[in-house]
Enzyme design. Structure first.
Site, PDB file in Angstrom:
ATOM      1  N   ASP A   1       0.816  -1.207   0.000  1.00 46.50           N
ATOM      2  CA  ASP A   1       0.000   0.000   0.000  1.00 46.50           C
ATOM      3  C   ASP A   1       0.854   1.264   0.000  1.00 46.50           C
ATOM      4  O   ASP A   1       1.349   1.684   1.052  1.00 46.50           O
ATOM      5  CB  ASP A   1      -0.903  -0.030   1.241  1.00 46.50           C
ATOM      6  CG  ASP A   1      -1.786   1.179   1.338  1.00 46.50           C
ATOM      7  OD1 ASP A   1      -2.426   1.349   2.395  1.00 46.50           O
ATOM      8  OD2 ASP A   1      -1.851   1.959   0.372  1.00 46.50           O
TER       9      ASP A   1
ATOM     10  N   ASP B   1      -1.436   5.566  -5.363  1.00 50.67           N
ATOM     11  CA  ASP B   1      -1.829   4.773  -4.197  1.00 50.67           C
ATOM     12  C   ASP B   1      -2.252   3.357  -4.577  1.00 50.67           C
ATOM     13  O   ASP B   1      -3.397   3.118  -4.979  1.00 50.67           O
ATOM     14  CB  ASP B   1      -2.979   5.481  -3.470  1.00 50.67           C
ATOM     15  CG  ASP B   1      -3.403   4.730  -2.225  1.00 50.67           C
ATOM     16  OD1 ASP B   1      -4.381   5.162  -1.591  1.00 50.67           O
ATOM     17  OD2 ASP B   1      -2.768   3.707  -1.898  1.00 50.67           O
TER      18      ASP B   1
END
Ligand SMILES: O=C(CCCl)NNC1=[NH+]CCN1
Length: 325
Positions: free
Chosen positions: A32, A213
């Site tokens: 992440d 992201d």
């Protein structure tokens, strides 16, 4: 050192999970770049919340006494727990004493996704949530030992992609890599995206402040951009019950073009077709949605599966490199 690890898609490419050795157990973690905590389901997680998940056993680690963590994500999910130092291996790259955040509580989204055994944060360590002292991300722990202080993401639609650490594999992209400088003030891989176009339109306007992201599924863009996009989708409308734009699954979506670092990248309409809203398969939820309330745009997996991205700390100012796959 350097290494490569597979990024395996969940259903609808909702997230990508990578096998990681944590202590003596291999867990499937969501890499992440939008957060900076490495947290895992553990033998300390209540059985009612951890059934079906692989679990880290902290007995192999060294407890960091008095250290705790508590994280909330943009989608409202979250987790919290305690902290250990243990060996973490990603694609052959080893952090010998990595801060491993063992969950003692996780939100329902994580409880229900039994393929997901935790997250490996790859944003900047400045936003790590451990108290009383923020801990280094895996990348920061190994950065100095990598052939080059960088990692790359090569995510794919409905197929296994890869994350590489320490090198750029030129067989994974076409053409040249175009770079943009990163503003690390908020702890994200944050940059300024330029013009955009819908379908056959010409590139104009500005998407503006955005983050790369890998931990966010969709693309969240300014309202003006999103309205311009769905104006070209006859059956599209904003459905407040679904919390975003939906359309007939039978309608072909237009491509979305975005200019980054002087180069224009195309997100295919087929990639923007995210998923049906229910089992009838009639109505679908779009992969482009509004960034209202977020404060910036998020280029999540819907975008990232179209490009090869270099998360580069070879220079004093970190930068992002983008190339076509
Ligand atoms: O939380 C965010 C958005 C940061 Cl602005 N991305 N990372 C993530 N991990 C799980 C859900 N979302």
């Amino acid at each position: 050192q350097s290494g490569e690890v597979a990024a395996n898609p969940e259903q609808y490419d909702e997230s990508y999970l990578c096998p990681v050795q944590v202590g003596q157990t291999t867990l499937n973690l969501d890499f992440d770049t939008g957060s900076a905590d490495l947290w895992v389901f553990s033998t300390l997680t209540p059985k009612s919340e951890s059934t079906g998940h692989s679990l880290y056993n902290p007995s192999t680690g060294t407890k960091k006494s008095g250290y705790t963590w508590d994280i909330s994500y943009g989608d409202g999910s979250g987790a919290s727990g305690t902290v250990y130092a243990d060996k973490v291996v990603v694609g052959g790259v080893t952090a010998t004493s990595q801060a491993v955040e063992a969950a003692t509580s996780v939100s329902s989204q994580f409880e229900q996704d039994t393929d997901n055994d935790g997250l490996l944060g790859l944003a900047f360590s400045s936003i790590n949530t451990v108290e009383p002292q923020a801990q280094k991300t895996f990348f920061d722990s190994v950065k100095g030992s990598l052939a080059k202080p960088l990692f790359t993401a090569d995510l794919k639609k409905g197929a296994a992609g890869t994350y590489d650490f320490g090198y750029i594999d030129s067989s994974k992209y076409t053409g040249s890599i175009s770079y943009v400088n990163v503003n690390t003030a908020n702890g994200f891989w944050e940059f300024t995206a330029s013009g955009y176009a819908v379908g056959s339109g010409s590139v104009s306007g500005s998407v503006g402040d955005a983050i790369a992201d890998t931990g966010t599924t969709l693309m969240y863009l300014p309202t003006t951009v999103v309205q311009a996009y769905y104006n070209k989708v006859d059956s599209a409308d904003y459905d407040s019950n679904q919390g975003g734009y939906t359309y007939d699954c039978s309608e072909n979506l237009p491509n979305f073009l975005i200019s980054l670092g002087g180069k224009t990248f195309t997100v295919s309409g087929t990639d923007i077709n995210f998923a049906p809203v229910d089992s009838s398969g009639e109505t679908c939820f779009g992969g482009i949605q509004e960034n209202t309330g977020i404060g910036m745009s998020i280029l999540g997996d819907i975008f990232l599966k179209s490009v090869f991205v270099v998360f580069d700390q070879t220079q004093s100012t970190p930068r992002l490199g983008f190339a076509a796959q």
